[in-house]
Design an enzyme around this catalytic site. Structure first.
Site, PDB file in Angstrom:
ATOM      1  N   GLU A   1     -51.235  50.990 -81.182  1.00 24.64           N
ATOM      2  CA  GLU A   1     -50.634  49.975 -82.051  1.00 24.64           C
ATOM      3  C   GLU A   1     -51.473  49.812 -83.310  1.00 24.64           C
ATOM      4  O   GLU A   1     -50.962  49.696 -84.418  1.00 24.64           O
ATOM      5  CB  GLU A   1     -50.550  48.648 -81.295  1.00 24.64           C
ATOM      6  CG  GLU A   1     -49.888  47.536 -82.084  1.00 24.64           C
ATOM      7  CD  GLU A   1     -49.726  46.251 -81.282  1.00 24.64           C
ATOM      8  OE1 GLU A   1     -50.533  46.018 -80.366  1.00 24.64           O
ATOM      9  OE2 GLU A   1     -48.793  45.493 -81.568  1.00 24.64           O
TER      10      GLU A   1
ATOM     11  N   SER B   1     -41.664  41.354 -80.542  1.00 25.73           N
ATOM     12  CA  SER B   1     -40.938  41.827 -81.730  1.00 25.73           C
ATOM     13  C   SER B   1     -39.740  42.668 -81.337  1.00 25.73           C
ATOM     14  O   SER B   1     -39.848  43.570 -80.505  1.00 25.73           O
ATOM     15  CB  SER B   1     -41.857  42.675 -82.608  1.00 25.73           C
ATOM     16  OG  SER B   1     -42.965  41.924 -83.003  1.00 25.73           O
TER      17      SER B   1
ATOM     18  N   GLU C   1     -60.495  38.443 -85.873  1.00 23.08           N
ATOM     19  CA  GLU C   1     -61.705  37.989 -85.168  1.00 23.08           C
ATOM     20  C   GLU C   1     -62.014  38.936 -84.003  1.00 23.08           C
ATOM     21  O   GLU C   1     -63.162  39.351 -83.796  1.00 23.08           O
ATOM     22  CB  GLU C   1     -61.526  36.558 -84.643  1.00 23.08           C
ATOM     23  CG  GLU C   1     -61.483  35.478 -85.713  1.00 23.08           C
ATOM     24  CD  GLU C   1     -60.174  35.429 -86.493  1.00 23.08           C
ATOM     25  OE1 GLU C   1     -59.154  35.951 -85.994  1.00 23.08           O
ATOM     26  OE2 GLU C   1     -60.163  34.885 -87.613  1.00 23.08           O
TER      27      GLU C   1
ATOM     28  N   GLN D   1     -42.476  45.378 -76.922  1.00 24.68           N
ATOM     29  CA  GLN D   1     -43.734  45.225 -76.174  1.00 24.68           C
ATOM     30  C   GLN D   1     -43.786  43.831 -75.559  1.00 24.68           C
ATOM     31  O   GLN D   1     -43.824  42.835 -76.286  1.00 24.68           O
ATOM     32  CB  GLN D   1     -44.890  45.422 -77.157  1.00 24.68           C
ATOM     33  CG  GLN D   1     -46.261  45.291 -76.574  1.00 24.68           C
ATOM     34  CD  GLN D   1     -47.315  45.221 -77.681  1.00 24.68           C
ATOM     35  OE1 GLN D   1     -47.021  44.870 -78.820  1.00 24.68           O
ATOM     36  NE2 GLN D   1     -48.546  45.533 -77.349  1.00 24.68           N
TER      37      GLN D   1
ATOM     38  N   SER E   1     -47.833  39.691 -74.746  1.00 27.23           N
ATOM     39  CA  SER E   1     -48.340  38.333 -74.984  1.00 27.23           C
ATOM     40  C   SER E   1     -47.543  37.293 -74.208  1.00 27.23           C
ATOM     41  O   SER E   1     -46.333  37.427 -74.014  1.00 27.23           O
ATOM     42  CB  SER E   1     -48.251  37.993 -76.473  1.00 27.23           C
ATOM     43  OG  SER E   1     -48.963  38.925 -77.234  1.00 27.23           O
TER      44      SER E   1
HETATM   45  C1  LIG Z   1     -45.565  39.160 -86.361  1.00 25.43           C
HETATM   46  C2  LIG Z   1     -46.109  39.248 -84.968  1.00 25.43           C
HETATM   47  C3  LIG Z   1     -45.554  40.149 -84.074  1.00 25.43           C
HETATM   48  C4  LIG Z   1     -46.018  40.216 -82.766  1.00 25.43           C
HETATM   49  N1  LIG Z   1     -45.413  41.082 -81.908  1.00 25.43           N
HETATM   50  C5  LIG Z   1     -45.801  41.124 -80.619  1.00 25.43           C
HETATM   51  C6  LIG Z   1     -45.118  41.958 -79.687  1.00 25.43           C
HETATM   52  O1  LIG Z   1     -44.165  42.665 -80.038  1.00 25.43           O
HETATM   53  N2  LIG Z   1     -45.501  41.921 -78.402  1.00 25.43           N
HETATM   54  C7  LIG Z   1     -46.537  41.178 -77.964  1.00 25.43           C
HETATM   55  O2  LIG Z   1     -46.842  41.228 -76.786  1.00 25.43           O
HETATM   56  N3  LIG Z   1     -47.216  40.365 -78.817  1.00 25.43           N
HETATM   57  C8  LIG Z   1     -46.863  40.325 -80.127  1.00 25.43           C
HETATM   58  N4  LIG Z   1     -47.519  39.501 -81.013  1.00 25.43           N
HETATM   59  C9  LIG Z   1     -48.554  38.611 -80.506  1.00 25.43           C
HETATM   60  C10 LIG Z   1     -49.976  38.970 -80.939  1.00 25.43           C
HETATM   61  O3  LIG Z   1     -50.447  40.102 -80.284  1.00 25.43           O
HETATM   62  C11 LIG Z   1     -50.839  37.730 -80.646  1.00 25.43           C
HETATM   63  O4  LIG Z   1     -50.369  36.716 -81.515  1.00 25.43           O
HETATM   64  C12 LIG Z   1     -52.298  37.976 -80.876  1.00 25.43           C
HETATM   65  O5  LIG Z   1     -52.822  38.848 -79.924  1.00 25.43           O
HETATM   66  C13 LIG Z   1     -53.102  36.647 -80.835  1.00 25.43           C
HETATM   67  O6  LIG Z   1     -52.806  35.935 -79.708  1.00 25.43           O
HETATM   68  P1  LIG Z   1     -52.411  34.393 -79.788  1.00 25.43           P
HETATM   69  O7  LIG Z   1     -51.331  34.257 -80.798  1.00 25.43           O
HETATM   70  O8  LIG Z   1     -52.147  33.911 -78.407  1.00 25.43           O
HETATM   71  O9  LIG Z   1     -53.686  33.649 -80.378  1.00 25.43           O
HETATM   72  P2  LIG Z   1     -55.008  33.257 -79.591  1.00 25.43           P
HETATM   73  O10 LIG Z   1     -55.478  34.387 -78.764  1.00 25.43           O
HETATM   74  O11 LIG Z   1     -54.771  31.959 -78.906  1.00 25.43           O
HETATM   75  O12 LIG Z   1     -56.019  33.049 -80.790  1.00 25.43           O
HETATM   76  C14 LIG Z   1     -55.995  31.912 -81.635  1.00 25.43           C
HETATM   77  C15 LIG Z   1     -57.139  32.053 -82.618  1.00 25.43           C
HETATM   78  O13 LIG Z   1     -58.397  32.091 -81.917  1.00 25.43           O
HETATM   79  C16 LIG Z   1     -59.115  33.283 -82.237  1.00 25.43           C
HETATM   80  N5  LIG Z   1     -59.794  33.784 -81.045  1.00 25.43           N
HETATM   81  C17 LIG Z   1     -59.285  33.911 -79.801  1.00 25.43           C
HETATM   82  N6  LIG Z   1     -60.214  34.431 -78.962  1.00 25.43           N
HETATM   83  C18 LIG Z   1     -61.338  34.635 -79.709  1.00 25.43           C
HETATM   84  C19 LIG Z   1     -62.642  35.173 -79.415  1.00 25.43           C
HETATM   85  N7  LIG Z   1     -62.973  35.593 -78.206  1.00 25.43           N
HETATM   86  N8  LIG Z   1     -63.533  35.271 -80.424  1.00 25.43           N
HETATM   87  C20 LIG Z   1     -63.212  34.851 -81.687  1.00 25.43           C
HETATM   88  N9  LIG Z   1     -61.993  34.318 -82.021  1.00 25.43           N
HETATM   89  C21 LIG Z   1     -61.069  34.231 -81.040  1.00 25.43           C
HETATM   90  C22 LIG Z   1     -58.055  34.268 -82.691  1.00 25.43           C
HETATM   91  O14 LIG Z   1     -58.609  35.275 -83.527  1.00 25.43           O
HETATM   92  C23 LIG Z   1     -57.083  33.366 -83.420  1.00 25.43           C
HETATM   93  O15 LIG Z   1     -57.521  33.118 -84.729  1.00 25.43           O
HETATM   94  C24 LIG Z   1     -47.094  39.395 -82.336  1.00 25.43           C
HETATM   95  C25 LIG Z   1     -47.680  38.508 -83.253  1.00 25.43           C
HETATM   96  C26 LIG Z   1     -47.202  38.430 -84.541  1.00 25.43           C
HETATM   97  C27 LIG Z   1     -47.853  37.457 -85.491  1.00 25.43           C
END
Ligand SMILES: Cc1cc2nc3c(=O)[nH]c(=O)nc-3n(C[C@H](O)[C@H](O)[C@H](O)COP(=O)(O)OP(=O)(O)OC[C@H]3O[C@@H](n4cnc5c(N)ncnc54)[C@H](O)[C@@H]3O)c2cc1C
Length: 385
Positions: A228, A145, A361, A110, A113
């Site tokens: 998902e 992933s 969240e 996928q 992100s």
């Molecule tokens: C093991 C693992 C596998 C993954 N695999 C994939 C994959 O295969 N493909 C893919 O595309 N992505 C993948 N991801 C990414 C995952 O979808 C993102 O990490 C996730 O959506 C959060 O985005 P971010 O890391 O940019 O954090 P951010 O969006 O920057 O968030 C940081 C913090 O702020 C909080 N936050 C952000 N916005 C808000 C809001 N509006 N209200 C309250 N709190 C908020 C979040 O909850 C979090 O605690 C993976 C992540 C992990 C950990």
């Protein structure tokens, strides 16, 4: 009648392809051809056009007979890719991709992100520009992933930078072996590199690999995300983390009332969770799941984390004895032979479950607004994931 037909087909499959003597690929090919891959899919596409709930009967019977599981080697393709193809793919796309998803010939990943677009997924900046019958893609994805061992990527890219952000996106399938796709593994705290950065430089994608209309990528992406979350919340025939904690509790016979209370609390919540999952599965007749997938994911992932926290407390000093931090990027060999039996490794991995597939969240916001009907926050969250 339909249930009997599915049960008879399952028994036929086991008779003609005994799991003990049939190779994994041959078994899964036969299962697909028998319409038992996804029974609610159309005939000829791995299904029989029947009620989705019947798939559970098939899976349970096949697991009991020791048959291979089509989902395990290609989790994202099996649950998300196949559902998206069914809902938005053309017949040609369905015929081209569904079989290799199920047989494991083509693993999917996928590519959603980006460094600046996680929760706020609609902000993706990876660009796809039309060039005749092709699209030329440039950008960077992250946390992808298994991208380093995948054949196909589900890509969300911006095709109209002038449109409001949700309306300027389009969904593609990218051949991960195309020139210009550069996959770099990222090390996680377990030591493994399960996910990757993916750099896309002048990658050419044929228009025939577009899923859904131009500028409709957001709807297709949402359908992917809903499937998902159901992935996390699916009913598992095998032992879950709470059963593991219970086994460990029995082995250790710890005379600590606080640990005992935690154990009982987790056990009760796991039973409630299981009933909720079974009900959601029964309600889900077909098509795209609703917000209940988000609620289930929220509850289940916290349960997993607490169960492994308890396991580590039960292990006491031994919980520190994790020594596998050496970077291991997935390859076909390490993926197939990966060792998951160490509870300490699973504790570390469980920390990711409340982030991947939508953070807790964000899921609480969905629960508040779409399930409980609470008013939107006065400062609307910038997220739309
Ligand atoms: C093991 C693992 C596998 C993954 N695999 C994939 C994959 O295969 N493909 C893919 O595309 N992505 C993948 N991801 C990414 C995952 O979808 C993102 O990490 C996730 O959506 C959060 O985005 P971010 O890391 O940019 O954090 P951010 O969006 O920057 O968030 C940081 C913090 O702020 C909080 N936050 C952000 N916005 C808000 C809001 N509006 N209200 C309250 N709190 C908020 C979040 O909850 C979090 O605690 C993976 C992540 C992990 C950990």
């Amino acid at each position: 009648m339909t249930a009997k037909l599915v049960a008879d087909r399952t028994e036929d499959l086991l008779r003609t392809h005994p799991p003990g003597t049939t190779g994994r690929h041959a078994f899964l090919t036969a299962q697909y051809e028998a319409g038992l891959a996804w029974v609610h899919f159309p005939e000829g596409l791995g299904g029989l056009g029947m009620a989705r709930a019947l798939q559970r009967e098939v899976d349970t019977r096949l697991a009991a007979a020791g048959a291979p599981d089509g989902a395990s080697a290609n989790r994202l393709g099996y649950s998300m890719g196949a559902a998206v193809l069914l809902a938005y793919g053309t017949r040609e796309q369905q015929e081209r991709f569904l079989r290799p998803i199920f047989t494991g010939d083509e693993r999917w990943c996928q590519l959603f992100s980006e460094p600046g677009a996680g929760s706020d997924l609609a902000s993706v900046t990876t660009r796809a520009v039309r060039s005749g019958d092709e699209w030329v893609v440039n950008g960077q994805k992250v946390w992808s992933s298994m991208a380093n061992i995948s054949a196909v990527g589900m890509l969300l890219a911006r095709t109209d930078p002038d449109a409001p952000k949700h309306h300027g996106l389009t969904y593609f399938l990218v051949d991960m072996r195309s020139p210009g796709v550069d996959v770099r593994p990222l090390r996680q705290m377990t030591g493994e590199a399960e996910f990757n950065e993916v750099y896309l430089t002048d990658v050419r994608i044929p228009d025939s690999a577009r899923i859904g209309p131009v500028s409709a990528g957001w709807q297709v992406a949402l359908a992917t995300l809903m499937n998902e979350r159901v992935l996390f919340n699916r009913e598992r025939p095998e032992k879950g983390p709470v059963d593991e904690a219970l086994d460990l509790y029995r082995q250790r016979a710890v005379p600590d009332p606080e640990l005992r209370t935690r154990m009982i609390d987790l056990w009760i919540r796991a039973r409630v969770q299981r009933l909720g999952t079974a009900r959601a599965a029964a309600n889900l007749a077909a098509g795209t799941p609703g917000p209940e997938g988000s609620t289930g994911k929220l509850a289940y992932t916290h349960l997993i984390q607490e169960a492994y926290e308890l396991c580590l407390d039960l292990l006491g000093d031994e919980s520190m004895l994790y020594d596998s931090y050496a970077m291991t990027a997935y390859s076909e060999e390490t993926f197939a032979g990966r060792v998951e039996h160490d509870v300490r490794r699973r504790f570390l991995r469980s920390r990711a479950t409340t982030i991947e597939g939508g953070t807790s969240e964000i899921l609480r916001t969905i629960l508040a607004e779409r399930t409980l009907g609470l008013p939107r926050a006065s400062h609307p969250p910038r997220t739309n994931r």
